[in-house]
Scaffold this active site. Structure first.
Site, PDB file in Angstrom:
ATOM      1  N   GLY A   1       0.825  -1.202   0.000  1.00 28.04           N
ATOM      2  CA  GLY A   1       0.000   0.000   0.000  1.00 28.04           C
ATOM      3  C   GLY A   1       0.857   1.248   0.000  1.00 28.04           C
TER       4      GLY A   1
ATOM      5  N   TYR B   1     -13.368  -3.690   9.955  1.00 24.87           N
ATOM      6  CA  TYR B   1     -12.074  -2.995   9.998  1.00 24.87           C
ATOM      7  C   TYR B   1     -11.435  -3.143  11.376  1.00 24.87           C
ATOM      8  CZ  TYR B   1      -8.672   0.770   9.254  1.00 24.87           C
ATOM      9  OH  TYR B   1      -7.514   1.504   9.127  1.00 24.87           O
TER      10      TYR B   1
ATOM     11  N   ALA C   1     -11.980  -5.427  13.617  1.00 18.57           N
ATOM     12  CA  ALA C   1     -11.591  -6.827  13.816  1.00 18.57           C
ATOM     13  C   ALA C   1     -10.284  -7.141  13.102  1.00 18.57           C
ATOM     14  CB  ALA C   1     -12.702  -7.759  13.323  1.00 18.57           C
TER      15      ALA C   1
END
Length: 245
Positions: free
Chosen positions: A12, A156, A158
């Site tokens: 990312g 998200y 979790a």
């Protein structure tokens, strides 16, 4: 670890926090590899910046980190082109927000697959290089959502809580090999992912003890600190202006 002349992989890494971390590591002399799922042009631009500004090697690779076989192939390609990887930053992440009572299975799975399984896949296929070289640094980008939960982000939160558990387990497994694994838990950071939140920045800032949203470069500084440390492992470093105190 001295970062200069090391090989760093950032998932990312084409925008936001990932781009800031990539540039920070390049500024410290590391050769950098940007892994992206979409946005090849942005990834190539980050690499161009690193080469021109810091004189390091830099390359972009497209890969879906949620795909176990694709990540295995990615590791082989990077090793062939760059050699042993010393630094891995698992930053790739997606959101599919919604209340849990209305959340689709696809929305839940997509977030867990990228944010949590993706980090596992990268660690699984890149850590062997670090083990053989008896030197490595892994940084997982979690979130304060994984520490305190957030309405509308069950998937998200979790995934980011799971990432903390993964970080601590990997830290214990690899410590004897001189490989550290730490997590960073950013709060509200000014990125494209938080743009909708940024539109209500005054209200958000009021909930942050330091009174403002964070900058991607501040997360990058934390990542560089953890990578440079030889005696910190299994920790979760909040970069959140105090919101999760």
């Amino acid at each position: 670890m001295q970062i200069k002349s090391k090989i760093a992989v950032v998932t990312g890494g084409s925008r936001g926090i990932g781009a800031a971390i990539t540039k920070k590591l390049a500024s410290l002399g590391a050769d950098v590899i940007v892994v992206y799922a979409a946005g090849q042009e942005a990834a190539e631009e980050v690499c161009r910046f690193c080469r021109e500004q810091y004189g390091v090697r830099a390359a972009a690779y497209g890969c879906d980190v949620a795909d176990f076989a694709a990540v295995k192939q990615l590791a082989a390609e990077i090793k062939k082109e760059f050699g042993t990887v010393h630094i891995l930053v698992n930053n790739a992440g997606v959101t599919r927000d919604g209340l849990a009572v209305m959340m689709s299975e696809a929305s839940y799975d997509a977030v867990l697959d990228t944010n949590l399984k993706g980090a596992f896949n990268m660690i699984r296929h890149f850590s062997s290089m670090m083990i053989r070289g008896r030197e490595g640094r892994i940084v997982d980008i979690s979130s304060v959502s994984g520490l305190m939960g957030n309405p509308g982000q069950a998937n998200y939160a979790a995934s980011k809580a799971g990432l903390i558990g993964l970080t601590k387990s990997i830290a214990k497994e690899l410590a004897s090999k001189n490989v550290t694994c730490n997590a960073i838990a950013p709060g509200f950071i000014e990125t494209a992912m938080t743009k909708e939140v940024s539109d209500k920045e005054a209200a958000v800032a009021a909930a942050i003890p330091l009174g403002r949203m964070g900058k991607p470069e501040e997360v990058a500084d934390a990542a560089a600190f953890l990578i440079g440390s030889d005696y910190i492992t299994g920790t979760v470093l909040r970069v959140d202006g105090g919101i999760a105190m």
